[in-house]
Scaffold this motif. Sequence first.
Motif, PDB file in Angstrom:
ATOM      1  N   GLU A 173      35.557  47.344  43.465  1.00 40.30           N
ATOM      2  CA  GLU A 173      36.830  47.751  43.525  1.00 40.30           C
ATOM      3  C   GLU A 173      37.654  46.264  43.254  1.00 40.30           C
ATOM      4  O   GLU A 173      38.636  46.169  42.634  1.00 40.30           O
ATOM      5  N   GLY A 174      37.197  45.465  44.558  1.00 38.66           N
ATOM      6  CA  GLY A 174      37.843  44.219  44.352  1.00 38.66           C
ATOM      7  C   GLY A 174      37.454  43.478  43.277  1.00 38.66           C
ATOM      8  O   GLY A 174      38.630  42.612  42.846  1.00 38.66           O
ATOM      9  N   MET A 175      36.495  43.470  42.692  1.00 42.23           N
ATOM     10  CA  MET A 175      36.340  42.759  41.347  1.00 42.23           C
ATOM     11  C   MET A 175      36.895  43.190  40.061  1.00 42.23           C
ATOM     12  O   MET A 175      37.724  42.239  39.450  1.00 42.23           O
ATOM     13  N   LEU A 200      30.757  49.643  39.863  1.00 36.31           N
ATOM     14  CA  LEU A 200      31.674  49.270  39.033  1.00 36.31           C
ATOM     15  C   LEU A 200      31.937  50.195  37.639  1.00 36.31           C
ATOM     16  O   LEU A 200      32.867  50.429  37.156  1.00 36.31           O
ATOM     17  N   VAL A 201      30.555  50.756  37.160  1.00 32.69           N
ATOM     18  CA  VAL A 201      30.696  51.765  36.017  1.00 32.69           C
ATOM     19  C   VAL A 201      31.787  52.907  36.561  1.00 32.69           C
ATOM     20  O   VAL A 201      32.515  53.208  35.729  1.00 32.69           O
ATOM     21  N   GLN A 202      31.611  53.410  37.714  1.00 36.63           N
ATOM     22  CA  GLN A 202      32.463  54.455  38.151  1.00 36.63           C
ATOM     23  C   GLN A 202      33.910  54.317  38.195  1.00 36.63           C
ATOM     24  O   GLN A 202      34.699  54.820  37.694  1.00 36.63           O
ATOM     25  N   LEU A 203      34.098  52.916  38.902  1.00 40.72           N
ATOM     26  CA  LEU A 203      35.415  52.451  39.136  1.00 40.72           C
ATOM     27  C   LEU A 203      36.024  51.858  38.042  1.00 40.72           C
ATOM     28  O   LEU A 203      37.743  52.138  37.693  1.00 40.72           O
ATOM     29  N   ALA A 204      35.647  51.490  37.240  1.00 42.13           N
ATOM     30  CA  ALA A 204      35.901  51.101  35.710  1.00 42.13           C
ATOM     31  C   ALA A 204      36.563  52.230  35.103  1.00 42.13           C
ATOM     32  O   ALA A 204      37.658  52.219  34.362  1.00 42.13           O
ATOM     33  N   LYS A 205      35.487  53.117  34.996  1.00 40.49           N
ATOM     34  CA  LYS A 205      35.889  54.518  34.251  1.00 40.49           C
ATOM     35  C   LYS A 205      37.100  55.072  34.876  1.00 40.49           C
ATOM     36  O   LYS A 205      37.911  55.572  34.130  1.00 40.49           O
ATOM     37  N   LEU A 296      39.586  31.578  28.352  1.00 39.11           N
ATOM     38  CA  LEU A 296      38.840  32.766  29.229  1.00 39.11           C
ATOM     39  C   LEU A 296      39.365  32.641  30.573  1.00 39.11           C
ATOM     40  O   LEU A 296      39.652  31.610  31.178  1.00 39.11           O
ATOM     41  N   THR A 297      39.221  33.642  31.447  1.00 41.22           N
ATOM     42  CA  THR A 297      39.628  33.594  33.048  1.00 41.22           C
ATOM     43  C   THR A 297      38.383  33.849  33.732  1.00 41.22           C
ATOM     44  O   THR A 297      37.787  35.039  33.511  1.00 41.22           O
ATOM     45  N   PHE A 298      37.985  33.083  34.693  1.00 40.09           N
ATOM     46  CA  PHE A 298      37.194  33.480  35.810  1.00 40.09           C
ATOM     47  C   PHE A 298      37.615  33.744  36.982  1.00 40.09           C
ATOM     48  O   PHE A 298      38.364  33.116  37.704  1.00 40.09           O
ATOM     49  N   THR A 299      37.184  34.793  37.873  1.00 40.30           N
ATOM     50  CA  THR A 299      37.355  35.143  39.152  1.00 40.30           C
ATOM     51  C   THR A 299      36.223  35.278  39.911  1.00 40.30           C
ATOM     52  O   THR A 299      35.522  36.234  39.849  1.00 40.30           O
ATOM     53  N   GLY A 300      36.342  34.776  41.083  1.00 41.06           N
ATOM     54  CA  GLY A 300      35.273  35.300  42.271  1.00 41.06           C
ATOM     55  C   GLY A 300      35.929  35.907  43.035  1.00 41.06           C
ATOM     56  O   GLY A 300      37.103  36.245  43.144  1.00 41.06           O
ATOM     57  N   SER A 301      34.995  36.948  43.500  1.00 42.03           N
ATOM     58  CA  SER A 301      35.618  38.031  44.330  1.00 42.03           C
ATOM     59  C   SER A 301      34.487  38.363  45.547  1.00 42.03           C
ATOM     60  O   SER A 301      33.466  38.655  45.303  1.00 42.03           O
TER      61      SER A 301
END
Length: 354
Positions: A173-175, A200-205, A296-301
């Motif tokens: 979720e943080g990502m 990630l799959v579930q939370l993005a859905k 592009l935008t890169f984010t670390g989490s």
Amino acid sequence: MKAMVLTGHGGLDKYEWHEDWPRPEPGPMEVLIRVGACGLNNTDVNTRSGWYSKAVSEATTGGAYAAVGEADPTWGGSPITFPRIQGADAVGEVVAVGEGADPALVGKRVMTDGWLRDWSEPMNMDKAGYFGSERDGGFAEYAVTDMRNVAVVDSGLSDAELATFSCSYTTAEGMLARANVTAGDTVLVPGASGGVGGALVQLAKRRGARVIAMASESKHAEVAKLGPDLILPRAPEDLRAALGDEKVTVVADIVGGPYWPTLIDILERGGRYTCSGAIAGPMVTLDLRTFYLRDLTFTGSTVTPPHVFRDVVGYIERGEIRPVLAATYPLKNLREAQQAFIDKKHTGNIVVTP
């Protein structure tokens, strides 16, 4: 109490099983939890092996490394003290509270938030610690944490099922929050058969995004149960061709490794890459022209705000996400459980029970 105790950085032999380890007592604002189950995560493996050290450049192997820097062997880039009881994802019953903690918590079933805060500055990431790293965690019969690091959970799920959520799902979720994922995005998830990948799959859905999962073909049937819109092999030789007409706006990655440049190359102009792991290897090659010419935008989490854990608990209680419990092992068999985790023997999360 019974406890699996880590005695130093190295291989699985650094764990020692004890049946007479001192039971902790809750201090001010703390609760004592009788642990019912505790999830196993990459953080446990990487901290034990010292993989976080910049002296290590290989993929996560789970074994001892030839050289580990003494100054930076943990997620936070600093040493920890041994002996240490690991385990961030503790679920269990509050059996006692310390001075100032809410006595109404006694008898309640709770989940733990792994991120330890300075509660005078809870958003200060420089003051964050991790349960099972900077203080003892849940690989024992009892554990102590701040009362503000637990949430009473109203769910029919078992302790073992609940122990799959905290680390994996708050990480995921943080990502997604850092990448500002919305219903207008198409999210590519490498390593979708793992704990964070499945989250990630579930939370993005849940956010309404279109989701493309990548996983070994032997695990596609299990990954399909998470509801992705498309499933691809773990590392297609021609990813662009495998994607067809799909336009990827976000890559949510915990894998890294030699395939990494391929993931960056398929991002749409203005796309976002978000990362919270590098199990296939931390050293990657980046063509800076791809980065800046494609906007592009890169984010670390890593460290998440306190509300993320509470949000995840709410998703659980409302049935918006489901556990992916692959296997349960007795705590005494933690070495075996961790080896199965390292070998990716199972699809989903592994949990130990005292």
